[in-house]
Design an enzyme around this catalytic site. Structure first.
Site, PDB file in Angstrom:
ATOM      1  N   ASP A 167       0.881  -1.170   0.000  1.00 23.59           N
ATOM      2  CA  ASP A 167       0.000   0.000   0.000  1.00 23.59           C
ATOM      3  C   ASP A 167       0.913   1.213   0.000  1.00 23.59           C
ATOM      4  OD1 ASP A 167      -2.480  -1.350   0.156  1.00 23.59           O
ATOM      5  OD2 ASP A 167      -2.208  -1.660   2.296  1.00 23.59           O
ATOM      6  N   ASP A 183     -13.672  -3.088  -2.166  1.00 23.15           N
ATOM      7  CA  ASP A 183     -13.513  -2.836  -0.728  1.00 23.15           C
ATOM      8  C   ASP A 183     -14.904  -2.887  -0.112  1.00 23.15           C
ATOM      9  OD1 ASP A 183     -10.816  -2.394  -1.197  1.00 23.15           O
ATOM     10  OD2 ASP A 183     -11.018  -0.215  -1.310  1.00 23.15           O
TER      11      ASP A 183
END
Length: 266
Positions: free
Chosen positions: A11, A130
């Site tokens: 990330d 998500d």
């Protein structure tokens, strides 16, 4: 029997690898190029690079960084973050990525998935979803019950910051019908908790779509991976914290999985 894939995740925020909890409280985890080289050498099957603030800040994924990562690895490499058009995807692939992850861009413009599939091939197109529990009852959604509470899984965009009203199960089905060749499924509820993947969510998506699914969010130990493989039959497990902070190499994790009769490439 197909081998299960183990995928470290980078990330990236402002050129650094970071890790958060439930998509919040971000802390630094290192240099993306160094970590990518290490994971590739350590036996990772693939690598995922997510520019976590690209969509939020309406800027394009850091092409130069992607290119530098691609130079130091010899495994398939998925890049996501700020992909809203064919040009965005083309730039990422030209920078050295093998696959493109699309989340916000696909929710805003679902036809983008079909365009990407037509030009680059289904195998290049990953829909990133998500999802988070929404405890409101709604007969149009795929409802679940857990500990006496009813809920459905809602899709979030802009790095988990904005709800969409979309049912994650229905969206996964639609996105894969439109052209996504893989689903990268992240549980926001589980993200960074290190207490295991979201089995309920993952199993339902695996049972709903006909393309490979990557489980993400919640891995804290190798046993969490073996559990999600056994209980959901997911194709791949993605993790960040366990590799960034827990001093577990990918190969160590794979050996533990093999001892638990999970088929992995060593």
């Amino acid at each position: 029997m197909l081998t299960k894939r183990i995928i470290p995740c980078l990330d990236v925020d402002n050129g650094r690898v970071v890790k958060g909890l439930n998509f919040e409280s971000i802390k630094d985890a290192g240099d993306p190029v160094e970590l990518a080289a290490k994971y590739s050498k350590d036996g990772a099957d693939e690598l995922v690079f997510l520019d976590i603030t690209a969509s939020q800040e309406k800027r394009k994924t850091i092409k130069e960084l992607v290119s530098n990562v691609a130079k130091v690895i010899d495994i398939p490499f998925t890049v996501g973050g700020g992909v809203n058009s064919m040009d965005d995807a083309r730039n990422i692939l030209l920078s050295g990525a093998d696959k493109v992850g699309v989340n916000t861009g696909a929710v805003k413009n679902p036809e983008l998935l079909t365009e990407l599939m037509t030009i680059f091939g289904k195998q290049c197109v990953v829909v990133a979803i998500d999802a988070k529990r929404n405890y409101s009852e709604d007969s149009t959604k795929t409802m679940f019950e857990e500990n006496g509470k009813k809920f459905w899984f809602e899709v979030f965009i802009y790095g988990g910051k904005q709800e969409t009203g979309l049912d994650a199960i229905q969206w996964a089905k639609k996105a894969t019908e439109l052209g996504a060749g893989e689903v990268l499924l992240t549980s926001i509820d589980k993200d960074g908790t290190k207490d295991g993947y979201d089995i309920l969510l993952t199993k339902k998506i695996v049972d709903t779509v006909s393309v490979p699914v990557i489980a993400s969010g919640g891995c804290g130990k190798p046993e969490d991976m073996s559990e999600i493989f056994v209980k959901s039959d997911v194709d791949a497990a993605l993790a960040a914290s366990i590799f960034h902070y827990e001093n577990q190499s990918v190969n160590q994790v794979k050996k533990i999985l093999r001892d638990k009769n999970i088929s992995v490439r060593l």
